[in-house]
Scaffold this motif. Structure first.
Motif, mmCIF file in Angstrom:
data_model
loop_
_atom_site.group_PDB
_atom_site.id
_atom_site.type_symbol
_atom_site.label_atom_id
_atom_site.label_comp_id
_atom_site.label_asym_id
_atom_site.label_seq_id
_atom_site.Cartn_x
_atom_site.Cartn_y
_atom_site.Cartn_z
ATOM 1 N N GLU A 37 0.816 -1.210 0.000
ATOM 2 C CA GLU A 37 0.000 0.000 0.000
ATOM 3 C C GLU A 37 0.850 1.260 0.000
ATOM 4 O OE1 GLU A 37 -3.044 0.171 3.012
ATOM 5 O OE2 GLU A 37 -3.151 -2.029 2.892
ATOM 6 N N PHE A 38 2.045 1.154 0.561
ATOM 7 C CA PHE A 38 2.851 2.349 0.737
ATOM 8 C C PHE A 38 3.927 2.517 -0.332
ATOM 9 C CE2 PHE A 38 1.398 1.544 5.161
ATOM 10 C CZ PHE A 38 0.485 2.597 5.171
ATOM 11 N N ILE A 39 3.874 1.661 -1.315
ATOM 12 C CA ILE A 39 4.857 1.757 -2.382
ATOM 13 C C ILE A 39 4.596 3.071 -3.155
ATOM 14 C CG2 ILE A 39 3.442 0.393 -3.975
ATOM 15 C CD1 ILE A 39 5.996 -0.907 -4.976
ATOM 16 N N THR A 40 5.648 3.792 -3.467
ATOM 17 C CA THR A 40 5.454 5.058 -4.180
ATOM 18 C C THR A 40 5.275 4.797 -5.675
ATOM 19 O OG1 THR A 40 7.782 5.384 -4.668
ATOM 20 C CG2 THR A 40 7.007 6.229 -2.542
ATOM 21 N N LYS A 41 4.813 5.821 -6.381
ATOM 22 C CA LYS A 41 4.618 5.684 -7.819
ATOM 23 C C LYS A 41 5.943 5.350 -8.513
ATOM 24 C CE LYS A 41 2.875 7.980 -11.914
ATOM 25 N NZ LYS A 41 2.376 9.188 -12.555
ATOM 26 N N ASP A 42 7.020 5.980 -8.055
ATOM 27 C CA ASP A 42 8.336 5.728 -8.655
ATOM 28 C C ASP A 42 8.801 4.297 -8.407
ATOM 29 O OD1 ASP A 42 8.209 8.329 -9.384
ATOM 30 O OD2 ASP A 42 10.023 8.980 -8.354
ATOM 31 N N GLU A 43 8.560 3.796 -7.197
ATOM 32 C CA GLU A 43 8.955 2.416 -6.875
ATOM 33 C C GLU A 43 8.145 1.429 -7.727
ATOM 34 O OE1 GLU A 43 10.238 2.963 -2.177
ATOM 35 O OE2 GLU A 43 8.180 2.492 -2.701
ATOM 36 N N TYR A 44 6.857 1.723 -7.838
ATOM 37 C CA TYR A 44 5.991 0.852 -8.634
ATOM 38 C C TYR A 44 6.436 0.831 -10.101
ATOM 39 C CZ TYR A 44 1.916 -0.737 -11.208
ATOM 40 O OH TYR A 44 1.092 -1.395 -12.079
ATOM 41 N N ALA A 45 6.744 2.002 -10.639
ATOM 42 C CA ALA A 45 7.146 2.112 -12.046
ATOM 43 C C ALA A 45 8.440 1.328 -12.286
ATOM 44 C CB ALA A 45 7.333 3.591 -12.411
ATOM 45 N N LYS A 46 9.369 1.430 -11.364
ATOM 46 C CA LYS A 46 10.639 0.725 -11.491
ATOM 47 C C LYS A 46 10.407 -0.793 -11.427
ATOM 48 C CE LYS A 46 15.272 0.468 -9.693
ATOM 49 N NZ LYS A 46 16.270 0.936 -8.763
ATOM 50 N N MET A 47 9.548 -1.194 -10.507
ATOM 51 C CA MET A 47 9.239 -2.615 -10.341
ATOM 52 C C MET A 47 8.624 -3.185 -11.626
ATOM 53 S SD MET A 47 6.747 -4.039 -7.415
ATOM 54 C CE MET A 47 5.333 -4.133 -8.511
ATOM 55 N N LEU A 48 7.725 -2.421 -12.208
ATOM 56 C CA LEU A 48 7.036 -2.893 -13.411
ATOM 57 C C LEU A 48 8.009 -3.010 -14.590
ATOM 58 C CD1 LEU A 48 4.091 -3.614 -14.085
ATOM 59 C CD2 LEU A 48 3.808 -1.304 -14.954
ATOM 60 N N TYR A 49 8.924 -2.064 -14.691
ATOM 61 C CA TYR A 49 9.910 -2.100 -15.780
ATOM 62 C C TYR A 49 10.775 -3.364 -15.657
ATOM 63 C CZ TYR A 49 13.522 -0.435 -19.039
ATOM 64 O OH TYR A 49 14.387 -0.305 -20.101
ATOM 65 N N HIS A 50 11.047 -3.775 -14.426
ATOM 66 C CA HIS A 50 11.887 -4.949 -14.197
ATOM 67 C C HIS A 50 11.100 -6.251 -14.194
ATOM 68 C CE1 HIS A 50 14.675 -1.810 -12.977
ATOM 69 N NE2 HIS A 50 15.626 -2.678 -13.197
ATOM 70 N N ASN A 51 9.809 -6.176 -13.941
ATOM 71 C CA ASN A 51 9.025 -7.406 -13.847
ATOM 72 C C ASN A 51 7.608 -7.203 -14.389
ATOM 73 O OD1 ASN A 51 8.165 -9.937 -13.218
ATOM 74 N ND2 ASN A 51 8.090 -9.610 -11.007
ATOM 75 N N PRO A 52 7.491 -7.075 -15.720
ATOM 76 C CA PRO A 52 6.181 -6.751 -16.323
ATOM 77 C C PRO A 52 5.356 -8.007 -16.647
ATOM 78 C CG PRO A 52 7.898 -6.662 -17.981
ATOM 79 C CD PRO A 52 8.555 -7.160 -16.741
ATOM 80 N N ARG A 53 5.263 -8.963 -15.721
ATOM 81 C CA ARG A 53 4.636 -10.274 -15.973
ATOM 82 C C ARG A 53 5.269 -10.913 -17.209
ATOM 83 N NH1 ARG A 53 0.159 -7.399 -14.871
ATOM 84 N NH2 ARG A 53 -0.621 -7.401 -17.012
ATOM 85 N N GLY A 54 6.519 -11.090 -17.169
ATOM 86 C CA GLY A 54 7.283 -11.625 -18.289
ATOM 87 C C GLY A 54 8.710 -11.156 -18.099
ATOM 88 N N ILE A 55 9.531 -11.355 -19.102
ATOM 89 C CA ILE A 55 10.934 -10.950 -18.974
ATOM 90 C C ILE A 55 11.041 -9.420 -18.848
ATOM 91 C CG2 ILE A 55 11.103 -11.320 -21.476
ATOM 92 C CD1 ILE A 55 14.075 -11.711 -21.179
ATOM 93 N N GLY A 56 11.872 -8.965 -17.956
ATOM 94 C CA GLY A 56 12.001 -7.529 -17.669
ATOM 95 C C GLY A 56 12.475 -6.735 -18.884
ATOM 96 N N CYS A 57 11.922 -5.547 -19.069
ATOM 97 C CA CYS A 57 12.293 -4.678 -20.190
ATOM 98 C C CYS A 57 13.797 -4.353 -20.133
ATOM 99 C CB CYS A 57 11.522 -3.372 -20.129
ATOM 100 S SG CYS A 57 9.777 -3.544 -19.735
ATOM 101 N N HIS A 58 14.329 -4.217 -18.901
ATOM 102 C CA HIS A 58 15.734 -3.819 -18.739
ATOM 103 C C HIS A 58 16.703 -4.842 -19.328
ATOM 104 C CE1 HIS A 58 15.030 -6.614 -15.507
ATOM 105 N NE2 HIS A 58 16.302 -6.630 -15.189
ATOM 106 N N LYS A 59 16.270 -6.110 -19.403
ATOM 107 C CA LYS A 59 17.170 -7.160 -19.906
ATOM 108 C C LYS A 59 17.563 -6.891 -21.367
ATOM 109 C CE LYS A 59 17.089 -10.494 -16.575
ATOM 110 N NZ LYS A 59 16.080 -11.409 -16.106
ATOM 111 N N CYS A 60 16.677 -6.265 -22.120
ATOM 112 C CA CYS A 60 16.983 -5.988 -23.527
ATOM 113 C C CYS A 60 17.182 -4.492 -23.791
ATOM 114 C CB CYS A 60 15.873 -6.513 -24.421
ATOM 115 S SG CYS A 60 15.748 -8.315 -24.398
#
Ligand code: HEC
Length: 111
Positions: free
Chosen positions: A18-41
């Motif tokens: 509940e307390f995750i910030t928008k920036d933390e959430y955005a970073k998390m999603l970029y690394h783990n978007p229900r599939g291979i992380g965008c950062h890997k490529c």
């Protein structure tokens, strides 16, 4: 005492979502978007990475994931939702998630 500490820890675990910030959430999603992380490529900063290279006769073919930092939102969204890519896997993300990823890449720009 041990138990009090333990339940506090468990509560924190559940509460943390509940307390995750928008920036933390955005970073998390970029690394783990229900599939291979965008950062890997596309790299940590979204500027793209070389994924590999091979020889075709005398020429070296370089396989790259492109820079995705400065795209117009429409193109960004359409690329993520496209059913066919040469290399990039298909993702099933909501509009909000795509906006969050876009926000993340723009934010990295500001640094
Ligand atoms: C396995 C490597 C890989 C992963 C993981 C990946 N991509 Fe890609 N992406 C590519 C490649 C390679 C292309 C170029 C098109 C192609 O060949 O598939 C591309 C193209 C794109 C484009 C279009 C760029 C343009 O100029 O039009 C966008 C936007 C994009 N990726 C965003 C993302 C996002 C956001 C994620 C995470 C949800 C992601 N990609 C995950 C490899 C990847």
């Amino acid at each position: 005492m041990k138990y009090i500490f333990f339940s506090f820890f468990v509560l924190r675990l559940f509460a943390s979502d509940e307390f995750i910030t928008k920036d933390e959430y955005a970073k998390m999603l970029y690394h783990n978007p229900r599939g291979i992380g965008c950062h890997k490529c596309h790299g940590e900063d979204g500027k793209g990475l070389e994924l590999g290279r091979y020889k075709d006769g005398n020429t070296t073919v370089i396989i790259k994931a492109p820079n995705i930092k400065n795209l117009p939102f429409k193109r960004f969204k359409e690329a993520i939702e496209a059913p066919r890519h040469k290399l990039m896997p298909q993702y099933f993300l909501t509009d909000k998630e795509i906006k969050t990823l876009y926000y993340y890449l723009k934010k990295e720009d500001a640094k």
